[in-house]
Every structure is written in structure tokens, then in C-alpha cells.
Design an enzyme around this catalytic site. Sequence first.
Site, PDB file in Angstrom:
ATOM      1  N   ASP A  33       0.793  -1.222   0.000  1.00 48.04           N
ATOM      2  CA  ASP A  33       0.000   0.000   0.000  1.00 48.04           C
ATOM      3  C   ASP A  33       0.831   1.279   0.000  1.00 48.04           C
ATOM      4  OD1 ASP A  33      -2.438  -1.394  -0.011  1.00 48.04           O
ATOM      5  OD2 ASP A  33      -2.202  -1.796   2.133  1.00 48.04           O
ATOM      6  N   ASP A  34       2.085   1.179  -0.396  1.00 40.56           N
ATOM      7  CA  ASP A  34       2.923   2.374  -0.373  1.00 40.56           C
ATOM      8  C   ASP A  34       2.646   3.298  -1.553  1.00 40.56           C
ATOM      9  OD1 ASP A  34       4.057   1.555   1.921  1.00 40.56           O
ATOM     10  OD2 ASP A  34       5.894   0.774   1.033  1.00 40.56           O
ATOM     11  N   ASN A 165       6.538   8.636   0.783  1.00 43.86           N
ATOM     12  CA  ASN A 165       5.254   8.957   0.158  1.00 43.86           C
ATOM     13  C   ASN A 165       4.175   9.247   1.207  1.00 43.86           C
ATOM     14  OD1 ASN A 165       3.484   9.323  -1.958  1.00 43.86           O
ATOM     15  ND2 ASN A 165       3.000   7.136  -2.170  1.00 43.86           N
ATOM     16  N   GLY A 468      60.577 -48.784   9.331  1.00 44.84           N
ATOM     17  CA  GLY A 468      61.699 -49.445   9.981  1.00 44.84           C
ATOM     18  C   GLY A 468      63.002 -48.956   9.365  1.00 44.84           C
ATOM     19  N   LEU A 469      64.078 -49.358   9.971  1.00 45.73           N
ATOM     20  CA  LEU A 469      65.395 -48.901   9.509  1.00 45.73           C
ATOM     21  C   LEU A 469      65.700 -49.442   8.115  1.00 45.73           C
ATOM     22  CD1 LEU A 469      67.399 -49.591  12.813  1.00 45.73           C
ATOM     23  CD2 LEU A 469      66.796 -47.329  11.860  1.00 45.73           C
ATOM     24  N   LYS A 474      61.741 -54.429   5.398  1.00 45.37           N
ATOM     25  CA  LYS A 474      60.406 -53.901   5.065  1.00 45.37           C
ATOM     26  C   LYS A 474      59.966 -54.360   3.681  1.00 45.37           C
ATOM     27  CE  LYS A 474      61.576 -49.544   5.208  1.00 45.37           C
ATOM     28  NZ  LYS A 474      63.015 -49.712   5.524  1.00 45.37           N
ATOM     29  N   SER A 475      60.840 -54.105   2.702  1.00 46.93           N
ATOM     30  CA  SER A 475      60.473 -54.390   1.319  1.00 46.93           C
ATOM     31  C   SER A 475      60.288 -55.886   1.097  1.00 46.93           C
ATOM     32  CB  SER A 475      61.538 -53.842   0.368  1.00 46.93           C
ATOM     33  OG  SER A 475      61.622 -52.444   0.529  1.00 46.93           O
ATOM     34  N   SER A 542      60.356 -43.874   6.830  1.00 52.85           N
ATOM     35  CA  SER A 542      59.485 -42.930   7.554  1.00 52.85           C
ATOM     36  C   SER A 542      59.854 -42.841   9.033  1.00 52.85           C
ATOM     37  CB  SER A 542      58.010 -43.287   7.358  1.00 52.85           C
ATOM     38  OG  SER A 542      57.760 -44.677   7.507  1.00 52.85           O
TER      39      SER A 542
END
Lengths: 631, 387
Positions: A33-34, A165, A468-469, A474-475, A542
Site C-alpha cells: 500500500d505504499d 510517500n 623401519g630402519l 620392510k620391502s 618414515s
Amino acid sequence: MSQRQPAAAASDAPLFVDAPNGLLRFITCGSVDDGKSTLIGRLLYDSKLLLDDQVSALELASKRFGTTGEGNLDFALLVDGLQAEVEQGITIDVAYRFFATDKRKFIVADTPGHEQYTRNMVTGASTADLAVLLVDARQGVVTQTRRHAYIAALLGVRTVVMAVNKMDLVDYDEDVFRQIRADFAGLASLLNLAQTHAIPVSALKGDNISSQAPTMPWYTGPSLLEFLETAPQTQSDFTRQPFRFPVQWVNRPHLDFRGYSGCVASGQIAVGDAILALPSAKSSTVKRIVSFDGDMQRARAGQAVTLVLDDELDISRGDLLCAPKDRAEVSDQFMATLVWMDEKPLLPGRSYLMKLATKTLPTTVSSIKHAININSFEKTAAKTLTLNEIAEVNLSLETEIAFDAYEENHQTGGFILIDRMTNATVAAGMLSFALRRAQNLHRQALNISKPQRAEQKGQKPRVLWFTGLSGSGKSTVANLVEQKLFAEGHHCMILDGDNVRHGLNRDLGFTDADRVENIRRIAEVAKLMVEAGLIVLVSFISPFRSERRMARDLMEEGEFVEVFVDTPLEVCEQRDVKGLYAKARAGEIKNFTGIDSPYEAPQDAELHLKSAEASADALADKVLAYLAAQT
Amino acid sequence: MRNEADIHAVLADPIRRRVLEDLARNPGLTASDLGEPFEISKPALSRHLKILEESGLVEREIDRQFRRFRLSARAETLDWLADLRMQALAPLSHLDQLEAESIHTMREVVAEMSNPVMMYSIGKDSSVMLHLALKAFYPSKLPFPLLHIDTTWKFREMIAFRDQVAERYDLDLRIFTSPDGKAEGINPFDHGAHYTDVMKTAALKQALDHYGFDVAFGGARRDEEKSRAKERVLSFRSKGHVWNPKGQRPEIWNVFNTRVNKNETIRAFPLSNWTELDIWQYIVRENIPIVPLYFAARRPVVERDGALIMVDDERLPLEAGETPEQRWVRFRTLGCYPLTGAIESQADTLEGIVREMQVARTSERQGRLIDQDQSASMEKKKLEGYF
């Protein structure tokens, strides 16, 4: 009917007046209603654009539907378009109106104030140079005003003017106006609105619409129409921006002519200027600027032209030509703001089509950072978006595109999303910035998940991390484990320290920093392989606990199996398969683990293998037994 | 510092002028930036820059290892440089903006759709739309045919003009007349609203289906009447060409979504944001040919229900007491001659028409009898598939 329009311009007026201030597009927004429609109707009436038959039709309609009382013209009826709306007495969609003064032409988008029609206001605001924000002097700044101001700011509307307004209903009270203006100023600074102004008006009575109202002598600023006649255009801002030209159509009338048709989105271009085509980054220079009216020397933002380049490049629709010294960005991951416009909600992860300038390509919303409450401007968590909701999201594309941030360039930063099934336009979006790829590692895993891959292979993906060392075995053990797993039908892969150092990590040495980087990389590779569903055997010295920890943290719970191959240094040194201990002892190798670099033995490894006490084969069986027990 | 005469010598050189222009647009360019457009040696460019510096037009500054150039205060006083900068920042005229916007729409539709057509009604809006299309795709030929729905009741001058235009621009013109209407001899006198339904609305739909066009450009403008004010530039029509005003796609920025569903077609309105006055101003500016009926001339007319109807051929049945009389009239809008009212006018030139427009007191559709049946007649016709 006492009101009549003033006499029209005399016929000796100049024939062809091109309005000196060009074209201004603006939107009007306000609550139900503006008096928006009344304001637009009043502007049309005051700018003398209403014709006799339209005024007669208005008089008739005012009698039939009018709400402004006997003898008053109901200007809203000029604007409320579709028959259904006239009967319901509300405006329900965006309507465009046109009027002109001797200074400027205007296109007005009338956008409704209902809460559910954010979509329409975004549509109207997207092309607007200016927004007229209506408030009722009796109500002041209300929730809807805040929402409209927010959307105007979001869409980058250059100028926002507040029309206070119905001043006639508050006895033209200056204090009322001052209070509302102060509230508006607060809102404007909150939203970073650059250009603002407030004007006290009465659309119904025509006060301060086209000329200063004697009813409000305390207001000395411009009337609304005067303000509109001189407000700056967004276009002139774009002319100052770097050159951007989205290729719209490849113009190829015959083999000897290849031109690129499009509109200059921003900046300027002249014959001889260098250009860069994105995303391919091929460069050339402008040979001709072709138009129907003859070749041009230069073109600027807003002009539709056809560019011919010096080089035969493979440029097609959707490419962006830009200034090489100030080029657009290229990316496939973005932060953007979305306004959702469809009844069906947004689904993160679903594929939509994105159309940015002249380019259309598939995209997904990878995540919703947060939704924005447009009444309070608060950020809220959201899993999905429904009609008229706004959110900041991450977008992921399948290929790279050239773009600018929306706040710098509306045409190369504003996009729509299209539903691939219904073809509906479901969202308007504004790109903020590119995201670095690294923040989105998981993006390729969206379609097929890790469990699906694992299921396909019939195994639980894991990392067996042998530490490991040097010379601990390991391998040897890892190789045996792999052979046994392979024989059982598993899909395995060994990452061996020496081998990886010959390839991926050949740039790394044996300093502590390089050892850390060595492990980081191998952990990342192992992670990718686990993603792929493999059983990965990592065989690396590691030596540091923290790096093994980091590798463990990269994997999911249960995926990381640390295997400590525990062999006394003396035994290793005695074996010395590769002759390395002898060299280290002789000082020929620096930073050798166990000699002059530490080995931090695991404290909580899943498996502790003592190679001095059993054969490699027996140790391998121990590993297999562990794995069998875990699945 | 050199005097005025010397300045003219400095400016006589095209390379130096271009350097000044580039600096006016982009202050702070380096020598290598400035040399880019030219095929000249570095020392040659350095000489030009030296001359410009000595004349006091250009200043240099050292920014780390770069020498950057900008215009001096003196150069700012040169009118043509000031004009250049103003021109770069001044808004495009409203006609330029409308033109570019329409061209953008046409190119976008042609790039994304497979079988476009342009509705050609021979009127002034069609003439402007055709002119814009020629501009949009130049130097290529129009990448689509034109379609004229011929009701067989158009003014003879319109048909002659249509054929001339098609020949001049080598256009692929398709002419379609409702086969049913033709067979049944449907005419505007005996059949009233039914005539419009069959010869215009149904014929248009039949033609679009017949050729399988997936998009049709139309010359409708939003200022024509209320329902058009709310219609999008791209108006999607479902099977049967029905318009659903509540289900329109939002059009944001100038990014159009042209994707159609099965059995959907598009009506594209590139003139949406033009007003009647814009159309006339553009016709004047671009010198666009239009049907001579728009210019005032002595023509035979009868006055019927307050409208002046031209007796274009012998098919117009005269009612009791009607005698055609020669009057100075012209048309603001063109359609089927028995349904199109003329206005009394002396405007026999474009200039005269625009002057008349600027003081016009009635809207152009007042001359169209078919729009006045009811208050929302146009909206109704649109829902049924008429433009």
C-alpha cells in the site's frame, strides 16, 4: 474531472531531440500500500505522456475500479496491467512502463512488494540503474523496506532513492521525514549502498514529483523527476572498466570473412588494440570493427559490433575477448550468491545448467555456505534453498570459464541456473571469487563413492604402512604380503621408498624438511589409491612419528595399518644389502637414519614384526592373519 | 613550451594523435604499451614521445623500472581530446541503447535456436525490426526467412511494398493464407470476430506448425497496451501456441534462457522496450523505407462508426448513405484495410509525422477496430496465441 493536462509542446519544437541524458532504467519497490503504481501513473501523467484516449480510459476505469474517491484519477489503474490483477486490486508481476522528458528517456520496472515475489524484484533490479524505494510516511522504514534495499544492494543497483510517500497524510511534517531519512541512512551504510537520496513526496497530490512542492518549503532538494533526470547510468561506470566482449555469434558469410559478433560488455576497443580470448588465452589484435553503417575506429560498452581479428583463431560462441593487460579470471570453482526462483528447491550435488553471458555449461552447487535472511541480514545454516531464498554457495563446473566478480562487472559475473529437466530458470547468481582447487579435493568423487569402488573390488581398501630402519626387511616382507594378497584375488599396489624417490620425489633429498615432504607426498598418493579401492603397501623408512601420524590422519578410521618392522641396528648394519651403512659410517652419506639421523620407533603400531625372530614368510603370514581378523 | 602553430604540427602526425588518444583513455601506459598498435621501431616511437613531451602535452613519471606517460594539464585543454574522453564516458543515446539491446536479443535467439522465422507484417514496426536484423547479422545475409500472414484484405500498397523489400534485400519471404478461410470466403464484413480468429490467429499458428519454426520474432512493443507491458522478451507458448502469463520465466540482466520443452515454441519480441515515438525517431535517423500509407495524401474514405475507412478496392461494401470522399489522411498503424482507421493529417513527410507524433493526443491502437471489442481484448487474443 477538473484535472486536465497542460497544453502539449508547440509544433515548432526541434524535430529530433535525442534526450541529452540518454536512457535511465529504474525500478520502483515498496510494500503493497505504499503507492507504487500511483507514483508511476503520476510520473506518466506529469511527463505529459498520457494521450487523450488513455486519459478517457483512465477516467472510466477510475469510476469503475478506483479506490481514490469520487472525482480523483486512480493512477494505479494505468499501471496495473492484466485483467485478473485489476480485479484483484494488486500487481503480481513485473511490468515495464515508458516515459520521457526533454532530458531523458525512462524505462520503469514496476515490481511488487509481496514477500513471495523476491524473484520479480531481482528481475527488475538486474537491469536497473536506479531504485526508487517507496515508504509510507506513516509507517517509515519497515521490514519490506529493508528487504528491498538488500536486494537493490545485492544486484548492484547504482543509486537508491527513497521516496517518502503520503506526506499529505502526516501534514507535511518535516520531523517525520527527517526521522525516516535517518533510518534509511543507517540502512544504507549497513548495506554499503553508495549513492542514496531521500525525497518527501505525495504521489496522489503530485507534491515533489515533477517540481518542488509549496506544501514542503523546508525541502530544498530536487523533485523526484529532477533527480531521475540527472542520476548517473550504470553504463557509464562500465565504460571505465577493462574491455570485455562475450562472443555471441561467429559471423561467417563466406570463407574470406570471419567476424565475432557481440555487445561490448565493458570498456572500449579500438582498431589495433590487442585482445586475449579466454579461456584459451590465445591472443591477437583487432583488425576491423565492422558494422552495417561502415567500419568503426572504436567501440565502447553497450555497443553491438562485429570484431575481425588479425589472426585466424579458433574462437567460438561463449568465449570472452578481453584486454590482455587487465584480463578476466579463469576458474571452475566459485563462491557465488544465489537467489532461488523456482518452486522446486535447490539440491546441492545436482547438475544444473549455468548461463553466464553467452556461455552455457553444466554446474553443481557443491555446498551451501549459509543462507541469508533478507529481513535481518543474518546468516543461517541451510541444507537446501526454496523459492525466494538467498544463499552464498560454492559452485563447481566441469570446465573452466572466464569471469569477473559481479561487483566489478555485471555482465561477466551475473548468471542464471537452468533446470535440466524442466528447462525453467531456477536461480539468478552473482559470482564473488574463484576458489582454489585444493579446497575442493573431493569434487571428483561426487558420483561414485569409495564404498562403491571397494565393493566392486570385493575388498576393504587399506594402507599397510611398513616402517623401519634401512635393511630391516620392510620391502622383503611387503613384497611377500603383496604376492599372497594377489594370489587371494586382491588388488594391491606397492609404493617403495627407493622407487618413488626415482620418480615423483626425485627432487627431494634427505634433510628433515625433505623427509617430511617425502612422506606427505607418499601419504597423499596412498590416499588416492585407497580412494580407488586398492590395498596399498607403503614401504618407507618414515623415521618421524609426526609424519606417520599425518599419514594416518589422512585416512579414515581403520584404513591405516602401521607395520613396524623391528630389526636391531646391529643386524641391519651387519646385513648392509646395499652397502649404505658402510658409506654412512665412512661419512660419505649424510643424514643416514640410525647413524646421524634419528629413528623414532612406533609406540602404538597395529603390527610389531621382529625380523630377527622369524622368517620373512612367517612375518608376511602374520600380516595376512591380522588383515583377515579385521574384515 | 611550443606555441599554438607548433602544436598543430605536433598533432598532424597520426601516430602522435593515436598516442594521445590512448593516454586520454588509459593514463599511465608505458612506451611499449603505446607502441603496440604500430609497426614502428622503438627508437622511432621514442622520437614521437620526445616530441610530445617537449610540446608539453605529455608528462612522464618513473615507476620502479617503468617509464609511464600521462597527459599534461595542457593536453587537457585540447578540445578534441576532451571530446574523446567525454564521448567515452557520455551515455549512448537512447536509440543507440535500444538498437544494441534489440540486436543482442536477435543474435542470442539465432545462436541458440534451430529454426527461427521473423514475422513480417509490413508495418513500421516490422520495417524497423527488419532493419535491426540486417544490422545484427551484417555482413551475413539474414539467417532466417520472413513470414507474412496474408489475410487477403491488406492494403494494396502494403503488398507492393512487401514485394519490393523482399527483392531489394534478397529475402526468403514465405507468404501464408489460411486455406480454410480462403475456401470459405471468410471476410471482415460478414464474419466479424470470426474473421480475425481464422485469417490471423489460426493462420499464424498453422503457418508456424507447417514450417516447424521453433521461434518467431514479432514486432510487438510493451507500450502498445497493458498485457504486453508484462510480457517477457521471450514469450513461451505451449502446444497450441497458448500464452500462460502466470508461468513466465524471469529474465535477468540480458541473459536469456531459450531452452524449450517438447511442443513448446517461442515468440521473441526484440522491440519490447521501444515506444511508438522511438520507432518514428529511429525511422528518421536511419532513413528506413516505410509503406507510403503512413504519409498523408488525398485518399478515398468513408466515415464509419467514427473511424475513417479507406476504400482501397471495390470489395468494400458501402452502406446506405455512404459515399467515398477524397480527404487528406494517413495511417498510424496498418492492418486489414476494412478494419484500419485513418487519421486526418497533412503530414506528408517523415518530419511532419514526427512533429505530429510529438503533439499526438491519441494512442495508435485507437485506429484499430479489432482491439476495442472489450477492455482486455488484447490479453484475450494473446492467450489464444495471437501476438
